[in-house]
Structures are given as C-alpha cells and as structure tokens.
Design an enzyme around this catalytic site. Structure first.
Site, PDB file in Angstrom:
ATOM      1  N   SER A 204       0.851  -1.235  -0.034  1.00 42.36           N
ATOM      2  CA  SER A 204      -0.084   0.013   0.009  1.00 42.36           C
ATOM      3  C   SER A 204       0.850   1.133  -0.050  1.00 42.36           C
ATOM      4  O   SER A 204       1.624   1.593  -0.975  1.00 42.36           O
ATOM      5  CB  SER A 204      -0.721   0.058   1.121  1.00 42.36           C
ATOM      6  OG  SER A 204      -1.993   1.004   1.137  1.00 42.36           O
ATOM      7  N   HIS A 409      -7.595  -5.495   0.213  1.00 41.35           N
ATOM      8  CA  HIS A 409      -6.428  -4.718   0.273  1.00 41.35           C
ATOM      9  C   HIS A 409      -5.478  -5.385   1.623  1.00 41.35           C
ATOM     10  O   HIS A 409      -4.286  -5.190   1.620  1.00 41.35           O
ATOM     11  CB  HIS A 409      -6.840  -3.187   0.936  1.00 41.35           C
ATOM     12  CG  HIS A 409      -5.616  -2.101   0.728  1.00 41.35           C
ATOM     13  ND1 HIS A 409      -5.203  -1.760  -0.366  1.00 41.35           N
ATOM     14  CD2 HIS A 409      -4.968  -1.406   1.357  1.00 41.35           C
ATOM     15  CE1 HIS A 409      -4.354  -1.000  -0.529  1.00 41.35           C
ATOM     16  NE2 HIS A 409      -4.058  -0.625   0.703  1.00 41.35           N
TER      17      HIS A 409
END
Length: 437
Positions: A204, A409
């Site tokens: 990320s 995610h």
C-alpha cells in the site's frame, strides 16, 4: 452505503461540529466536543512494549504488547535494531532479522527491504507467525531481511529538536517519507551490508513512498534490484463508494481543518491502550462483537471471508494501527479529489515556499526505471483495479502484473493463504533476479 452507515456518519458530524455544551468536572468547564475528540485522538498511548509473551497484560491500568523482538523471538528467530536520523532531524528505527531456526547455512547476503503501509510498522510483517509472514519466509531462505519504519509511527516518535506534542513534528506526509525517510534507510542498509542494491517489498503506502523516491530522486533506481509492490497506492482515477462518501462528508463540514487545529489534533491512528483493549476483548474468537470487527474490515478494505483469519485479530490490533500524521491522510484526500499523483498542496503561497511554483510537484513515474512487479487484489476497495491499471500503464519497467481475484487490500498481509498464493511467488521472483545477476 447502508442507512446505518449514513446515520452513524451524520451523528459523528453533528457531535463534532455542532455540539458546544460543556460539562462541569471537578469545578472545571470542559467542552463535550473536546472530550469526544480527545477520546478519538488521544494524546498519550499508555502502551508499554515488552519482549516476553508472559508479560502481556490487558487491564485498565496496564496494557502491554510485544515489540518487534518479542514478536520474532517467540518463534526462534533473532533480530537487531538499527537507528538512522533523516536530514530534517527525525530519528527512525530499522529492524533486521538476523537468524532463522530453519536456515543453518551461510546467509546469501542478498538484502530484502520491507516497507509497510499507512499506520503500520515493521511489526506488520511478523504478526501472523513463522511459516506465514513474508519476513520469516525470506529469512528461512537465507535472505538478509530489513524492515523499515516511517516518521510518526510508534517506533519513530523522536526528533533532534521537536516533540510529538509539537504541531511542527507532524508537518509531513508521504512526500517527506519518500524524499527523506526511505532514502536515509536504504542508504544506511546498503552501507551497513556493503551492498550496492537491494530487493524491495512494499504494501500500500509503502509503494507510494517508493514511487515518490524513485521519481523525485531517480538515482535511487539503480539501488533497487526488483521492487515488489503489493496493493500499490498511487493514482486515484477512481475510488470506492465508501471512500467517495467520506470525501463528500469531509467537504460538507465547514472549517473541518480549523476544528482539528483548534483541538491540537495532528496525529491519527495512534496505537493506544484503548484500541488494544477493544481489539482483545471485542474482536477475539467466540465473542458476539467479533462480527462487528469483521464487518468493519470488509467495509473498508473489501470482503474475502474464506481468507480472513479472525483468530489473529487480537494480535493484529495489539500492534496496528500505530500512528501517522493527519497531513498524510489529507495528502491522499487531495490526490483523490484532483485525481493526480502529486505532492502536498499547501496553497498558492505555501507551494511557492516549498516547491518554488504555484502548484504542487507532479510525481513523474516514468522516471521509475527499476524493475517493478505488481500484485493486486480483485476485491480491493482501497486500490481499485482501474487505479492499478493506470499505474501499470505509466510505469516503464513492469516485469509482472498479477491479480489475486479474491484478495482485498489487507489480504496481502493477513490472508490465510497469502504465503502460498503470493509470498512463494515473490521469493521465486527474487531468486530469478538473483540468478541473472
């Protein structure tokens, strides 16, 4: 967006923005708004880090959690802690895994540097356990594993002059992490190990930071053998409905920034005793409230029930979130609104002061010549597939673009089978690149 979420958001806005009554506590008049904000954004964590599992406690007056050494040593691995100071005075902590109980030979000498995402620390790479986490798996193969931390996180709350209680301490975003933190850590690791380049793995925001560095300081491309980018965050050509709703909500709050400034709120997502206690009591297995924890994870990062390890919730929430600056979130917000990958927007005058121009600097990712492998999730609500393709289209040297269709995610860190579905592929890539060298 469910009616429940809308109602909760409305109540929060109404409470924070409009509520002005005061309570009389011990003869002192205290703003209810300030009390609520202090609860959500506490100034003190009251968390003590320990190195032995038997020292972990969860009481009203004593909340402890394992530090990096405790997390790795309980599985028989050994570690070191290193320190570097950035050019603007932030003291950073870098961790290193120096030994694996499964690797008895001579270390390869090949360096792998792991950089976590927003609110994360080096702990995030070792929370699930031996045989599962990428850091352990790399050490098992003889790699020299280093783990970075960013300014403002629970390991990096020190400065040569500033205190975390000073507003100035928190005047940074992923721009400073990319232009100052990451190059300082990479240079330290390469100098210490006497290597010329290293492998990089980011999750990320760890990739956002890398992209900032390689576009702003292209000479660092030569120091990256291969960059493995898990769920990379860069271009926000599109956002999920929840993120868009949050953006709209923030826009609707008048003087939102001024309210936070007035209440001296510069840090967000800090590691606190309250968060740890809630995680250990409300999110543990066999609790009725665990369903709320699961729903929250699915709501923000995407749903993948078959890969969610609910048993790990208490351990994860004992170390995450670990803090960052409010400015970092605002920076992402600005990029989502403008749909550009650019530096922090300080306004017309501020931009001239910082960048010598009226508008923020645009990060030119075409300057990123280091080989990049991208892994992304089909169910990721924070790095949507369209944003990954936009990044892929602009990067000049992508050697792999691979989708995990069911992944969200967070799955690139916590999924039950992430070791076999993704990490084994990452190690194969490193070995391929090493064999070519």
């Amino acid at each position: 967006m469910t009616m429940g979420m809308k109602f909760a958001s409305f109540v929060f806005m109404l409470t924070v923005v409009l509520l002005e009554p005061k309570l009389n506590v011990h003869g002192q008049s205290i703003s209810i708004r300030k009390m609520i904000l202090n609860f959500i954004f506490p100034k003190d964590s009251d968390v003590v880090r320990v190195r032995k599992p038997e020292d972990i406690k969860t009481t009203m007056n004593n909340v402890t959690t394992l530090d990096f050494f405790g997390l790795v040593e309980k599985y028989g691995y050994t570690a070191e802690e290193h320190y570097v100071t950035t050019e603007d005075g932030y003291h950073l902590v870098i961790h290193r895994i120096t030994g694996s109980p499964l690797f008895k030979g001579q270390q390869t000498g090949k360096v792998v540097f792991l950089q976590t995402g927003l609110f994360g620390t080096s702990d995030c790479w070792v929370l699930i356990g031996a045989g599962k986490d990428l850091a352990f798996l790399l050490a098992d193969k003889g790699y020299d594993v280093w783990l970075g931390n960013a300014r403002g996180s629970s390991y990096c709350r020190s400065h040569v002059k500033l205190s975390p209680r000073n507003k100035e301490f928190w005047q940074f975003s992923f721009h400073e992490m990319g232009t100052r933190d990451l190059p300082a850590m990479i240079d330290y690791v390469l100098d210490y190990t006497k290597q010329k380049s290293l492998h990089f793995v980011g999750i990320s925001m760890g990739n956002t930071v890398l992209f900032v560095l390689l576009s702003m300081k292209p000479e660092y491309n030569a120091k990256i053998k291969l960059a493995v980018c898990l769920a990379p965050a860069a271009f926000y050509t599109e956002v999920s409905p929840l993120v868009q709703y949050t953006i709209n909500m923030i826009r609707s709050i008048r003087n939102f920034q001024e309210i936070l400034d007035f209440n001296e709120i510069y840090e967000v997502g800090s590691l606190t005793s309250t968060n740890i206690m809630m995680g250990r009591t409300l999110c543990a297995d066999n609790t009725i409230t665990q369903a709320v924890c699961v729903a929250s994870v699915f709501l923000f990062s995407g749903a993948n029930p078959s890969q969610l390890n609910t048993t790990a919730f208490p351990e994860i929430l004992s170390n995450y979130p670990a803090g960052s600056s409010r400015q970092t979130l605002v920076h992402y917000y600005q990029n989502m609104v403008t749909k550009k990958f650019q530096a922090y927007d300080y306004g017309y005058i501020g931009n001239y002061k910082h960048y010598k121009q009226a508008t923020p600097i645009t990060y030119d990712v075409k300057k990123i010549t280091a080989p990049v492998a991208i892994f992304y999730g089909g169910n990721d609500l924070l790095a949507l597939k369209s944003t990954i393709f936009e990044l892929y289209k602009r990067l000049p040297n992508v050697v792999l673009l691979e989708e995990q269709k069911s992944f969200t995610h967070l799955d690139f860190i916590i999924a039950i089978d992430v070791n076999t579905l993704v990490y084994s592929r990452v190690i194969e890539l490193f070995q391929e690149f090493d064999n070519k060298a």
